[in-house]
Design a protein around this motif. Sequence first.
Motif, PDB file in Angstrom:
ATOM      1  N   ILE A   1       1.051  -1.200  -0.353  1.00 26.36           N
ATOM      2  CA  ILE A   1      -0.060   0.016   0.139  1.00 26.36           C
ATOM      3  C   ILE A   1       0.867   1.253   0.000  1.00 26.36           C
ATOM      4  CG2 ILE A   1      -1.714   1.053   0.949  1.00 26.36           C
ATOM      5  CD1 ILE A   1      -2.382  -1.454   1.908  1.00 26.36           C
ATOM      6  N   ALA A   2       1.725   1.138   1.197  1.00 22.96           N
ATOM      7  CA  ALA A   2       2.909   2.741   1.388  1.00 22.96           C
ATOM      8  C   ALA A   2       3.228   2.464  -0.734  1.00 22.96           C
ATOM      9  CB  ALA A   2       3.457   2.430   2.205  1.00 22.96           C
ATOM     10  N   LEU A   3       4.129   2.224  -0.963  1.00 25.76           N
ATOM     11  CA  LEU A   3       4.373   1.961  -2.450  1.00 25.76           C
ATOM     12  C   LEU A   3       3.547   1.850  -3.290  1.00 25.76           C
ATOM     13  CD1 LEU A   3       7.402   0.543  -4.169  1.00 25.76           C
ATOM     14  CD2 LEU A   3       6.313  -1.328  -4.376  1.00 25.76           C
ATOM     15  N   ILE A   4       2.429   1.633  -3.169  1.00 27.28           N
ATOM     16  CA  ILE A   4       1.525   2.419  -4.686  1.00 27.28           C
ATOM     17  C   ILE A   4       1.444   3.724  -4.339  1.00 27.28           C
ATOM     18  CG2 ILE A   4      -1.168   2.467  -5.170  1.00 27.28           C
ATOM     19  CD1 ILE A   4      -0.573  -1.038  -4.435  1.00 27.28           C
ATOM     20  N   VAL A   5       0.927   3.901  -3.139  1.00 25.87           N
ATOM     21  CA  VAL A   5       1.215   5.421  -2.815  1.00 25.87           C
ATOM     22  C   VAL A   5       1.843   6.912  -3.246  1.00 25.87           C
ATOM     23  CG1 VAL A   5       0.323   7.066  -0.662  1.00 25.87           C
ATOM     24  CG2 VAL A   5      -0.968   5.282  -0.664  1.00 25.87           C
ATOM     25  N   VAL A   6       3.097   6.233  -2.751  1.00 32.84           N
ATOM     26  CA  VAL A   6       4.289   7.028  -3.377  1.00 32.84           C
ATOM     27  C   VAL A   6       4.345   6.353  -5.261  1.00 32.84           C
ATOM     28  CG1 VAL A   6       7.268   6.155  -3.339  1.00 32.84           C
ATOM     29  CG2 VAL A   6       5.902   6.239  -1.174  1.00 32.84           C
ATOM     30  N   VAL A   7       4.467   5.453  -5.255  1.00 28.03           N
ATOM     31  CA  VAL A   7       4.888   6.177  -7.113  1.00 28.03           C
ATOM     32  C   VAL A   7       3.107   6.807  -7.638  1.00 28.03           C
ATOM     33  CG1 VAL A   7       3.036   4.450  -8.882  1.00 28.03           C
ATOM     34  CG2 VAL A   7       4.880   3.599  -7.329  1.00 28.03           C
ATOM     35  N   GLY A   8       1.901   6.561  -6.717  1.00 22.24           N
ATOM     36  CA  GLY A   8       0.845   7.713  -7.396  1.00 22.24           C
ATOM     37  C   GLY A   8       0.633   8.962  -7.059  1.00 22.24           C
ATOM     38  N   LEU A   9       1.408   9.664  -5.204  1.00 23.00           N
ATOM     39  CA  LEU A   9       2.493  10.653  -4.745  1.00 23.00           C
ATOM     40  C   LEU A   9       3.664  11.577  -6.530  1.00 23.00           C
ATOM     41  CD1 LEU A   9       2.135  10.579  -1.709  1.00 23.00           C
ATOM     42  CD2 LEU A   9       0.770  11.654  -2.237  1.00 23.00           C
ATOM     43  N   SER A  10       4.172  10.010  -6.573  1.00 20.65           N
ATOM     44  CA  SER A  10       4.738  11.347  -7.767  1.00 20.65           C
ATOM     45  C   SER A  10       5.050  10.765  -9.286  1.00 20.65           C
ATOM     46  CB  SER A  10       6.247  10.191  -7.759  1.00 20.65           C
ATOM     47  OG  SER A  10       5.949   9.178  -8.353  1.00 20.65           O
ATOM     48  N   LEU A  11       2.997  10.518  -9.085  1.00 16.91           N
ATOM     49  CA  LEU A  11       2.285  10.977 -11.130  1.00 16.91           C
ATOM     50  C   LEU A  11       2.991  11.716 -11.567  1.00 16.91           C
ATOM     51  CD1 LEU A  11      -0.223   8.259 -10.927  1.00 16.91           C
ATOM     52  CD2 LEU A  11       2.072   7.533 -11.967  1.00 16.91           C
ATOM     53  N   PRO A  12       3.073  12.320 -12.328  1.00 20.49           N
ATOM     54  CA  PRO A  12       3.039  13.905 -13.122  1.00 20.49           C
ATOM     55  C   PRO A  12       1.740  13.995 -13.617  1.00 20.49           C
ATOM     56  CG  PRO A  12       3.100  12.406 -15.153  1.00 20.49           C
ATOM     57  CD  PRO A  12       3.950  11.365 -13.635  1.00 20.49           C
ATOM     58  N   LYS A  13       1.261  15.754 -13.045  1.00 20.85           N
ATOM     59  CA  LYS A  13      -0.171  15.915 -13.683  1.00 20.85           C
ATOM     60  C   LYS A  13      -0.943  15.390 -14.639  1.00 20.85           C
ATOM     61  CE  LYS A  13       1.682  20.372 -11.088  1.00 20.85           C
ATOM     62  NZ  LYS A  13       1.191  21.334 -10.721  1.00 20.85           N
TER      63      LYS A  13
END
Length: 105
Positions: free
Chosen positions: A93-105
Motif C-alpha cells: 500500500i505504501a509503495l502504491i501511494v508513493v508511486v501515485g504521489l510521484s505521478l505527473p499531473k
Amino acid sequence: IATVGFSGLNVSWLDWAKYMAVPGIAASLMMMGLHLLMFKQTGPVHIDRDEIQHEQEKLGPMSRDEIVTLLWVLAALILWSTDFIHHVDPAWIALIVVVGLSLPK
C-alpha cells in the motif's frame, strides 16, 4: 513489524496500532518533556487570532496538488486500517501511494 513478519505471526495494522499505543504515547510524552526542558519559554505567549485568520486567507483555497496529496494519504490510511479485510501488505500500500504521489499531473 519486520521482526514480527519473520516470526510467522500475522499482525494487522490495527493490531500493531493497538499494541504500540501505550509505548507510542509514552515516547511522545517523554519527547515533549525533553523538548520543554531543552527549549525553555523565554517570554509570554500571545496568540493573535486576527493575524492567524489573515494568514489563512492569504493562503487561499487548497490547490489541486494539495487535494490530490490529501486523497492519496487518506486512501493509504483507509487501506492500512482495513488490511484485515483485503489482506494487502501495508508495504505494498505504501509503495502504491508513493508511486501515485510521484505521478505527473
